[in-house]
Design a protein around this motif. Structure first.
Motif, mmCIF file in Angstrom:
data_model
loop_
_atom_site.group_PDB
_atom_site.id
_atom_site.type_symbol
_atom_site.label_atom_id
_atom_site.label_comp_id
_atom_site.label_asym_id
_atom_site.label_seq_id
_atom_site.Cartn_x
_atom_site.Cartn_y
_atom_site.Cartn_z
ATOM 1 N N VAL A 38 0.512 -1.271 -0.120
ATOM 2 C CA VAL A 38 0.393 0.088 -0.456
ATOM 3 C C VAL A 38 0.745 1.357 -0.008
ATOM 4 O O VAL A 38 0.479 1.899 -0.498
ATOM 5 N N ALA A 39 2.024 1.465 0.449
ATOM 6 C CA ALA A 39 2.857 2.387 0.717
ATOM 7 C C ALA A 39 2.915 2.612 -0.394
ATOM 8 O O ALA A 39 3.396 3.481 -1.451
ATOM 9 N N THR A 41 2.445 1.701 -3.551
ATOM 10 C CA THR A 41 1.364 2.367 -4.390
ATOM 11 C C THR A 41 0.809 4.223 -3.809
ATOM 12 O O THR A 41 1.144 4.099 -5.204
ATOM 13 N N TYR A 42 1.188 4.369 -2.665
ATOM 14 C CA TYR A 42 1.004 5.348 -2.507
ATOM 15 C C TYR A 42 1.749 6.594 -2.963
ATOM 16 O O TYR A 42 1.200 7.720 -3.194
ATOM 17 N N LYS A 46 2.259 9.143 -6.299
ATOM 18 C CA LYS A 46 2.421 10.539 -7.122
ATOM 19 C C LYS A 46 2.907 10.872 -7.753
ATOM 20 O O LYS A 46 3.229 12.634 -8.168
#
Length: 454
Positions: A38-39, A41-42, A46
């Motif tokens: 998740v990190a 992908t987050y 950007k």
């Protein structure tokens, strides 16, 4: 003759505490492993859409590799737990060494393949030139050094097999923190450092895995770790018998996952044909459903560990009792999650979409998922219990029949031919889960796995 009524006796407090002490750290570890992705992908999001696609296409091939890494872990945990239960610490330690050797060899082979054929692999998976620009740096930095991921997963499995689920959880916390901090620094830069973009994301992930591997090695090499110990300075030699046992247990587990992965690809393509909204709703429902798996996966670790250890101690009755208790405790948690899915299906769906048609489909699917949680639990916990006993061929066969005989065929008939849409798809999936869950439970209850020699 063993007294099977032991399964239905009132749960003793000590056994429940033992199971939950193993299960909860494993659950937290699974959550933390999800957060690493998740990190990434987050932060990568950007950079841009192509960067996300680059991570996605890399993860497609990494998921195939992880199937084999997990299978090696299954074999390792089964043999370690059996020897720990028998009090044979020397054999348990030797099993860890042999697993380490095999993991190192597999990781290096995959790394060389990735290094030489990286571009060809990504093109084969459908990466376009615009995506390839981002995928190649990430692929090089994550897939080529995959040996560290393989070694880390095997050592974690060895610790779990010995009954230590807290250490892998604690190390996952360190890895998450490391990954998040390095993602920000290496992707975007800090002070006079301009950042490396998507390459930075891959390097951050690999560094966190190297740190995880080093911490696991430190734990297993520590003299304080009384259950298993692996000193790099000891004399190492290849034990063909143990390697064969690991392969005999692990390969069916690998094929089970591969049958499932390829089946998902096939019926995923069928869902695309139903419509874009249906495919979007299917992915949203699947994402939400993942949260219901966490208790099953955690209690599955407890079941595998305890079944293996009790069989090693020749306590076959307790092996069955603790495996069954793990299932019931997990089923309780998963049914609570299922109730949340059923009652709050609408607000959950609205979190992920504003399209009313998609929302309506997600709500229907979540309510179907809610009703089959006890059977989902059986496919997770009972499969793990059987794997802990070294019985991996039966779950493999049940998955082959379930995924291809009921799920793929059912999706084709109900979803496409009878035009039941996404509801038909998930009814087919539910039929697979129900039948497979019952078959696995029958296998576990008849106790044939108790005499499995490893």
């Amino acid at each position: 003759m063993e007294n099977k009524s032991v399964l239905f006796k009132e749960f003793d407090k000590k056994s429940c505490i033992t199971i939950m002490a193993l299960a909860f750290p494993a659950m937290i570890e699974n959550i933390l492993q999800v957060f690493i992705g998740v990190a990434d992908t987050y932060f990568v999001g950007k950079i841009g859409t192509e960067a996300i696609a680059g991570v996605g296409v890399t993860n497609l091939i990494m998921n195939i590799y992880i199937v084999f890494f997990l299978a090696l872990g299954v074999g390792t945990a089964a043999i370690v737990s059996r020897n720990i239960g028998a009090g044979n610490i020397e054999n348990a330690n030797n099993a860890v060494k042999q697993s380490f050797i095999m993991a190192f060899a597999i990781g290096i082979v995959f790394g060389i393949i990735n290094l030489i054929f990286s571009r060809n692999i990504l093109l084969f998976l459908g990466a376009e030139e615009s995506v390839l620009e981002y995928a190649l740096p990430y692929f090089f930095s994550v897939a080529v050094p995959s040996v560290f991921l393989c070694l880390m997963m095997v050592l974690s499995s060895a610790l779990r097999g010995s009954g230590d689920t807290k250490t892998p959880m604690q190390i996952s916390i360190v890895m998450n923190i490391t990954n998040i901090v390095l993602d920000y620094i290496l992707i975007f830069g800090i002070f006079n450092f301009n950042g490396l973009g998507i390459l930075g994301a891959g390097i951050a992930t690999t560094i966190s895995r190297i740190i995880g591997f080093m911490l696991l090695m430190k734990k297993i090499n520590s003299n304080n770790n009384v259950k298993i110990h692996m000193n790099l300075m000891d004399k190492w030699c290849i034990d063909k018998d143990i390697l064969k046992s690991i392969a005999e247990i692990g390969l069916p587990a690998a094929f089970e996952k591969l049958f499932m992965r390829f089946g998902q690809l096939i019926y995923g393509g069928m869902i695309v044909k139903i419509g874009t909204e249906a495919y979007a709703a299917h992915n949203i429902a699947g994402t939400i459903e993942t949260f219901s798996y966490l208790p099953g996966m955690g209690f599955g670790v407890a079941a595998a560990t305890l079944v293996g250890q009790k069989l090693g101690a020749n306590r076959k009755d307790m092996a069955q009792k603790l495996g069954f208790m793990s299932y019931l405790l997990s089923a309780g948690f998963m049914m609570i999650v299922g109730a949340v899915f059923y009652l709050f299906a609408l607000p959950l769906a609205k979190i992920f979409s504003t399209d009313q048609e998609v929302i309506d489909m997600v709500v229907k699917v979540l309510r179907i998922i809610a009703l089959v949680q006890p059977f989902v639990c059986s496919t997770l916990v009972i499969t793990s219990a059987l794997q802990g006993a070294g019985d991996t061929k039966f779950p493999m066969c049940s998955t082959l029949i379930g995924i291809w005989g009921f799920r793929v065929l059912g999706v084709y008939i109900l979803g496409l031919k009878l035009k039941m849409g996404l509801v038909g798809v998930w009814l087919a999936i539910s039929v697979d889960l129900i039948i497979r869950g019952i078959i696995l439970m029958i296998r576990f209850m008849n106790g044939k796995w108790k005499d499995k020699k490893i």
